[in-house]
Design an enzyme around this catalytic site. Structure first.
Site, PDB file in Angstrom:
ATOM      1  N   CYS A   2       0.831  -1.193   0.000  1.00 32.73           N
ATOM      2  CA  CYS A   2       0.000   0.000   0.000  1.00 32.73           C
ATOM      3  C   CYS A   2       0.871   1.251   0.000  1.00 32.73           C
ATOM      4  O   CYS A   2       2.028   1.222   0.389  1.00 32.73           O
ATOM      5  CB  CYS A   2      -0.903   0.008   1.227  1.00 32.73           C
ATOM      6  N   ARG A  27       3.349   0.419  -6.756  1.00 27.16           N
ATOM      7  CA  ARG A  27       3.435  -0.474  -5.601  1.00 27.16           C
ATOM      8  C   ARG A  27       2.350  -1.537  -5.626  1.00 27.16           C
ATOM      9  O   ARG A  27       2.432  -2.535  -4.916  1.00 27.16           O
ATOM     10  CB  ARG A  27       3.324   0.342  -4.306  1.00 27.16           C
ATOM     11  N   ASN A  99      -0.640   1.318   6.376  1.00 28.14           N
ATOM     12  CA  ASN A  99       0.005   0.186   5.695  1.00 28.14           C
ATOM     13  C   ASN A  99       0.417  -0.826   6.754  1.00 28.14           C
ATOM     14  O   ASN A  99       0.916  -0.446   7.811  1.00 28.14           O
ATOM     15  CB  ASN A  99       1.274   0.627   4.954  1.00 28.14           C
ATOM     16  N   GLY A 100       0.249  -2.111   6.473  1.00 25.07           N
ATOM     17  CA  GLY A 100       0.660  -3.142   7.424  1.00 25.07           C
ATOM     18  C   GLY A 100      -0.521  -3.974   7.883  1.00 25.07           C
ATOM     19  O   GLY A 100      -1.594  -3.969   7.282  1.00 25.07           O
ATOM     20  N   GLU A 480      13.545 -17.375 -13.696  1.00 26.90           N
ATOM     21  CA  GLU A 480      13.175 -15.965 -13.809  1.00 26.90           C
ATOM     22  C   GLU A 480      12.349 -15.705 -15.063  1.00 26.90           C
ATOM     23  O   GLU A 480      11.391 -14.927 -15.035  1.00 26.90           O
ATOM     24  CB  GLU A 480      14.439 -15.094 -13.801  1.00 26.90           C
ATOM     25  N   LYS A 484       8.568 -14.145 -15.056  1.00 32.14           N
ATOM     26  CA  LYS A 484       8.165 -12.939 -15.780  1.00 32.14           C
ATOM     27  C   LYS A 484       6.908 -13.199 -16.602  1.00 32.14           C
ATOM     28  O   LYS A 484       6.000 -12.367 -16.650  1.00 32.14           O
ATOM     29  CB  LYS A 484       9.306 -12.467 -16.698  1.00 32.14           C
ATOM     30  N   HIS A 503      12.573 -36.433 -15.077  1.00 33.40           N
ATOM     31  CA  HIS A 503      12.155 -36.884 -13.762  1.00 33.40           C
ATOM     32  C   HIS A 503      10.757 -36.397 -13.398  1.00 33.40           C
ATOM     33  O   HIS A 503      10.469 -36.170 -12.221  1.00 33.40           O
ATOM     34  CB  HIS A 503      13.164 -36.435 -12.702  1.00 33.40           C
ATOM     35  N   LYS A 602       4.650  -4.034  -5.868  1.00 28.75           N
ATOM     36  CA  LYS A 602       6.080  -3.845  -6.100  1.00 28.75           C
ATOM     37  C   LYS A 602       6.904  -4.118  -4.848  1.00 28.75           C
ATOM     38  O   LYS A 602       7.898  -4.826  -4.881  1.00 28.75           O
ATOM     39  CB  LYS A 602       6.330  -2.410  -6.584  1.00 28.75           C
TER      40      LYS A 602
END
Length: 607
Positions: A2, A27, A99-100, A480, A484, A503, A602
């Site tokens: 947030c 964010r 926030n939190g 990665e 994405k 496997h 983010k």
């Protein structure tokens, strides 16, 4: 996650709050709102959706000189207008953004309801304005301090009261908060991007600190009302750094910035005379570095993938046992901290909750923890025993690109430093430095494949499942690349070591499931080529990212993305670029919100 912004000053606060929230969009959020102090009251406007949706319902005549704003990423309670911030107490005199997570909110809520306080939302955050109202006796700062002593959990908050015009009280514990010091105006935010248009002078709050600010002053105290003297820092970048500059999306801009961002990370950190690396921020002497017997890397998400490359590189070059662990797992394990071991906490934002808490647990046990992060003044940068700033520049898109390659660059410099202290010769060091210095230009060459990769995305974007496969240093790159694609296109993708395909994962292969193979000219090429043939025998389509001129791979694969040849240790820099672009163009074809993919944030500042 947030975002918070607050302003006190001579200007009309409404556009400042809305513009600040717009700069915090990266964010991640699902609703937004503002609270403005008017002549005798507080006016709150909030709703689900984007900032433009909020802007559309803000009254044109809503004016004031002090206010707070918020972008919410839902945790407690669904995505509704009522659950959006700011929240108010029953009287409507207090407004709070938070926030939190308030861990004991159920008990606090039950106690407040018995006192006659009425709750409107499903959120944990709403206990804060009611709790502050319970303690309020004409001094907002004191009421906030008393209320927070009852709270268990994490918070970054901003509070205003209609009876105290021109004042904002903020506090933090586990969620970032920064004061912007202007000329006759003060700002408060969860991120400096919210205030960069107004000031470059900032003060970072620490956990357990509280700030009371007006347009001319700010006072920082702890929860025991003891004044705290703080250093004023200066933001080193400007507003243009967080603009798109002609690119369609921030992610596209940041992908194409990588030649420059990698060069910035390397700048001043390579010593051509002694063919070694220079990382003074580690705060360790050469003798201490020489005494290191083990290295552990702690990170999450993309940073963990960079850490996997770093661990492989350190073991290969410096012959020091190294491993990368997920911070969310390490924190809750009874980890053994050994002497002569150093830990790297790796994070773009420097605020990632899982990594921060893991770092604190390790430090509690006596470990030396070094930070690798991008944001100057962030919590991990301040609390670590030393470390390295990547200097990648602001990364606005939620899906990390340039931060990843800059983290790689730090690990390459560190591996060089450690290797030259041990077994690497001067001549080998010279070759390594020369190769590393040439990486920005090689990345620039790969970016010229833009149109070709876009054409491949047009061919494959309707596919529902992908496999990404590589070996050695390319295995983390495959992870990665798959991440994405998942993050921004919402196409299901899995990354595997190519050697593991037989496997189990080979059961997924069919004519509708393409496999993206990373198969450069390195010591494992022939092994990966055998894995490609296993897929082809089962009619699986192959996209191969391979070295230019590799006719054998080109003859087998359905499609190829050629990349320039480099020393095999340096292919992670080169191979990740096509995967970033492929994910980006697939997302565009599908009409996704590339910079702000659904459900993601983010800076993940909650567990």
């Amino acid at each position: 996650m947030c975002g918070i912004v607050g302003y006190c000053g001579p200007k009309n606060v409404t556009p400042i709050l809305l513009d600040g929230l717009k700069r915090l969009e990266y964010r991640g959020y699902d609703s937004a709102g503002i609270a403005v102090q008017t002549e005798n009251s507080i006016k709150v406007v909030k709703r689900t959706g984007k900032i433009q949706d909020l802007r559309a319902i803000v009254p044109a005549n809503l004016e004031g000189h002090c206010g707070i704003g918020h972008t919410r990423w839902a945790t407690h309670g669904g995505v509704t207008d009522i659950n959006a911030h700011p929240h108010q107490d029953s009287s409507g005199k207090i407004a709070v953004v938070h926030n939190g997570i308030i861990e004991n909110y159920t008990a606090l809520k039950a106690s407040l309801e018995k006192q006659g306080f009425r709750f409107a939302s499903e959120t944990d955050s709403e206990v804060l304005p009611h709790l502050i109202a319970y303690y309020y006796q004409g001094d907002l700062e004191k009421a906030v301090r008393q209320a927070l002593k009852q709270v268990k959990g994490t918070y970054g908050i901003a509070v205003i009261h209609s009876d105290e015009p021109g004042r904002i009280v903020g506090a933090r514990y586990g969620s970032p908060l920064v004061v912007g010091v202007g000329d006759g105006e003060m700002l408060l935010g969860s991120d400096v991007t919210a205030m960069i248009a107004h000031t470059k002078q900032v003060v970072y709050l620490e956990d357990g600190e509280l700030v009371s600010l007006t347009k001319d002053t700010y006072t920082i105290t702890d929860l025991n009302d003891q004044q705290v003297d703080k250093q004023v820092d200066e933001i080193q970048w400007d507003l243009e750094a967080i603009e798109k500059e002609g690119f369609a999306c921030f992610m596209e801009k940041e992908i194409f910035e990588q030649p420059e961002s990698i060069a910035r990370t390397l700048s001043g950190r390579l010593d051509p005379e002694y063919t070694t690396g220079k990382l003074g921020g580690l705060n360790m002497t050469s003798r201490e570095l020489l005494g290191i017997r083990r290295i552990k890397i702690v990170a999450a998400g993309t940073s963990w993938h960079a850490g996997l490359v770093g661990a492989y590189l350190i073991e290969t070059l410096a012959r020091i046992p190294a491993s990368a662990e997920l911070s969310s797992e390490l924190r809750y394990r009874n980890s053994v901290v050994e002497p002569d071991t150093i830990y790297f906490a790796v994070t773009q934002s420097g605020e990632t909750a899982d990594t921060l808490y893991a770092m604190r647990e390790l430090k509690r046990k006596g470990a030396r923890v070094l930070g690798i992060c991008n944001v100057v003044g962030s919590t991990i940068a301040r609390e670590s025993d030393g470390g390295v700033y990547t200097h990648a520049g602001p990364e606005i898109a939620v899906a990390s690109t340039k931060a990843f390659t800059s983290q790689l660059a730090v690990f390459y410099v560190f591996a060089l430093l450690m290797a030259r202290m041990r077994d690497m010769s001067v001549s080998a060091g010279q070759r390594f430095v020369k190769e590393l210095q040439g990486i920005p230009e090689k990345v620039r060459e790969v970016l010229k494949q833009r149109d070709h990769i876009q054409a491949l995305a047009k061919k494959y974007y309707k596919v529902r499942d992908f496999l990404f496969l590589g070996r050695g240093l390319e295995y983390p790159v495959a992870l990665e690349g798959a991440l994405k694609l998942k993050e921004i296109s919402y196409i299901h993708a899995e990354g595997y070591s190519a050697g593991e395909i037989k496997h189990g994962p080979i059961a997924l292969v069919n004519e509708d499931t393409p496999s993206v193979f990373l198969v450069p000219q390195d010591s494992l090429r022939d092994k990966v080529l055998s894995n490609i043939k296993e897929i082809k025998a089962r009619k699986g389509p192959i996209i191969a990212v391979c070295t230019e001129g590799d006719a054998e791979v080109a003859a087998i694969a359905d499609d190829i993305i050629p990349v320039p040849q480099v020393d095999e240790l340096f292919y992670p820099f080169i191979l990740i670029i096509p995967l970033q672009l492929f994910a980006y163009f697939c997302a565009l074809e599908l009409g996704r919100d590339v910079d702000q993919p659904r459900n993601l944030a983010k800076s993940v500042t909650v567990e």
